[in-house]
Design an enzyme around this catalytic site. Structure first.
Site: not given
Length: 312
Positions: A63, A65, A67-68
């Site tokens: 996804h 976000h 932090d990904h």
């Protein structure tokens, strides 16, 4: 097959855990590396390993976000500088192509290889003679995917005694027989592969999930998997926060593993609120539901061999 964790934290990096990234090392299978998620500083984490960015052939994003995904532009650029000239395929949800291409264009990042961005939905993502990758939508605060990676059945082992009876000489013909091909000898006799090999052997199945609350889709993706990588952002005492933010507790992860009948659970995406001294409690809570459990740590490596999961 080997798994190596580059980032096992949640939301933001900490001194102990970087943001999300895990490598499925398929070098033994001749496929190089497949990277799942690419949080900020993933390429810095790689510097502390023997992994080579140029060997990354596929990247799967769960996804959008930060932090990904915030590590993607840097890694993509460095892969080019480090001699990577093979095509790179990146898979992920809608919006990934716009964000990544805009970033690369504005920063004038030049790549020496073909970049293919595939915006996907639930269903088959990749399939060839050896592997099947399936995605499904999970339950998070924004669209989020989980992935199921299946290695198709492997050829059976050569039955050496039967091979000797046929008179097949040592050399390339043996490999053809092992790979399922029939061979013709110099005297005209045909040796059938199925006559000199055992039953096909099961390959491995790994489920790598993005951020999610407990949901049926996660159980479906993990069904009978050898390894399930499931987020465990919170412990059992902070379950109210897990529901509020679309995450799971260690109990939710263990419940998913139990219901799916997986062999091994690796809990990942651990909140920075938990110090190293808290890991034992997390593990204890999860093992009360599903005993075959590891808590992932940055740089931890797991090998799947002969049907067993070995922590290296």
């Amino acid at each position: 097959m080997e798994l190596q964790f580059l980032g096992t934290g949640a939301g933001m990096p900490s001194k102990m855990r970087n943001t999300s990234a895990v490598v499925l090392n398929l070098s033994a299978e001749g496929r190089g590396y497949w990277l799942f998620d690419c949080g900020e500083a993933t390429q810095h984490q790689i510097l502390h390993t023997s992994l080579k960015p140029r060997k990354i052939g596929k990247i799967f994003i769960t996804h959008l976000h930060g932090d990904h995904i915030f590590g993607l532009p840097g890694l993509i650029g460095s892969r080019s500088f480090l001699g990577g000239n093979e095509p790179l395929d990146i898979y992920g949800p809608a919006g990934l192509e716009e964000w990544l291409e805009t970033t690369l264009r504005i920063t004038n990042t030049h790549l020496n290889y073909a970049l293919q961005i595939h915006e996907i939905e639930a269903g088959i993502v990749v399939e060839d003679d050896e592997f099947l990758v399936v995605a499904n939508s999970l339950q998070h605060v924004i669209p989020c995917l989980g992935y199921r990676i299946e290695q198709k059945p492997l050829p059976g082992k050569l039955l050496i005694d039967k091979v000797k009876e046929t008179g097949v000489p040592n050399g390339p013909l043996l490999k053809k027989l092992k790979d399922g091909e029939d061979v013709t000898l110099d005297d005209g006799r045909i040796v059938r592969s199925h006559d000199v090999t055992g039953e096909p052997q099961d390959g491995f199945t790994v489920a790598i999930l993005g951020d999610t609350s407990y949901c049926a889709a996660a159980v479906e993706l993990a069904q009978d998997a050898d390894i399930l990588i499931h987020e465990a952002t919170f412990d059992m005492d902070t379950g109210n926060l897990a529901k509020e933010y679309g995450h799971s507790t260690i109990g939710d992860a263990a419940r998913t593993a139990q219901e799916a009948g997986v062999t091994t659970l690796i809990a990942n995406h651990i909140s920075a609120r938990f110090m190293p001294s808290d890991v034992a409690k997390l593990k204890e809570q999860g093992e009360a539901i599903f005993p075959s459990l590891y808590i992932a740590e940055d740089f931890a490596r797991f090998e799947w061999k002969d049907g067993a999961v070995i922590r290296e």
